[in-house]
Design a protein around this motif. Sequence first.
Motif, mmCIF file in Angstrom:
data_model
loop_
_atom_site.group_PDB
_atom_site.id
_atom_site.type_symbol
_atom_site.label_atom_id
_atom_site.label_comp_id
_atom_site.label_asym_id
_atom_site.label_seq_id
_atom_site.Cartn_x
_atom_site.Cartn_y
_atom_site.Cartn_z
ATOM 1 N N ALA A 300 0.831 -1.217 0.000
ATOM 2 C CA ALA A 300 0.000 0.000 0.000
ATOM 3 C C ALA A 300 0.860 1.260 0.000
ATOM 4 C CB ALA A 300 -0.928 0.003 1.203
ATOM 5 N N ASP A 303 1.183 4.661 1.580
ATOM 6 C CA ASP A 303 0.400 4.408 2.782
ATOM 7 C C ASP A 303 0.738 3.013 3.287
ATOM 8 O OD1 ASP A 303 -0.949 6.893 2.668
ATOM 9 O OD2 ASP A 303 -2.291 6.083 1.125
ATOM 10 N N GLU A 304 -0.101 2.470 4.154
ATOM 11 C CA GLU A 304 0.149 1.115 4.646
ATOM 12 C C GLU A 304 -1.152 0.441 5.048
ATOM 13 O OE1 GLU A 304 1.211 1.462 9.285
ATOM 14 O OE2 GLU A 304 2.694 2.398 7.970
ATOM 15 N N LEU A 305 -1.152 -0.898 4.988
ATOM 16 C CA LEU A 305 -2.257 -1.694 5.492
ATOM 17 C C LEU A 305 -1.935 -2.120 6.920
ATOM 18 C CD1 LEU A 305 -3.212 -4.154 2.596
ATOM 19 C CD2 LEU A 305 -4.531 -2.208 3.414
#
Length: 331
Positions: A300, A303-305
């Motif tokens: 992601a 961003d990040e999961l």
Amino acid sequence: MNKGLKPLWLLVLLAVLVALAGASIAIGSRSVSWSEIVGALGGSADGLGQAAVTKRITRTALAMLLGAALGVSGAVMQGVTRNPLADPGILGVNMGASLAVVVGIAYFGLWTYTGFIWTAIIGAGITAVFVYIIGSLGRGGSTPLKLALSGAAVSAAASSFISAVVLPRGDIAGNVRSWQIGGVGGASPAAISQVLPFLVVGFLICWASARSLNALALGDELAAGLGENVMLVRAFSALGAVLLCGAATAVAGPIGFVGLVVPHLCRLLIGVDHRWLIPFSALSGAILLTAADILGRIIARPDELDVGIVTALVGAPFFIAIVRRQKVKEL
């Protein structure tokens, strides 16, 4: 597996964990070179590099601790119930801990890590007992499928209660929803220092229960014949598992499937002896959660999961496969 190979496999897992720790520190939304990592560890990096490395070290340490806690908790829960489907998430224990924390935040002004941890442990313990009682009712006692269904029902009910508590409270809704997903992005030295004593005590209780869990695997009558107090063994072992999963949930939210996947994979590698299964589950759980955290940052990017989403994506197919296998055995 040959007993002499087990220490070697432990060293292999430890080497994998060290490699993942290095990758976790290096990978993120901001690129960090190895020279910056070395410099930050030595206190000579620039401000941005220092902050990024320090935050990732804390995050990595928390992911390893919580992964180990959830892995061991799952292994012990499966041993206590003799249920291959047992897991803090599937049995509803994580969600029970979450409900207790949310109620504490909404109605009792709970905002300290110590308060979160104690409240989550109490909620996890009450939920574990309740699910076991419900799953033991009726003909056949506590079968694996009945316990899993009871856990799913309790988890769904707890989730509904959480929504009912949170929806009218706009002041806490955002933070609670983010925490409910399960993640280690908010790691801090304070969180680690507060949760560490609980995890250490939980690990020691589970380790002390290993030999008794081996006897319990032979059946209650044989275990009693070997001199074990079956009820005491179950209560003592479950206490260690509840401490681990309750404390982990308090700090990072309900992270599912780690306690299900890890013990199964470890049994395939080293067998069912809990004296080896517990340390293997600790290292493997730390590896799984650290790897899931890294993967969430990669797929992601920038961003990040949250790690709870990644473990669900990995664990859900694994759970379905175990259920299908268990159903075939029962038939």
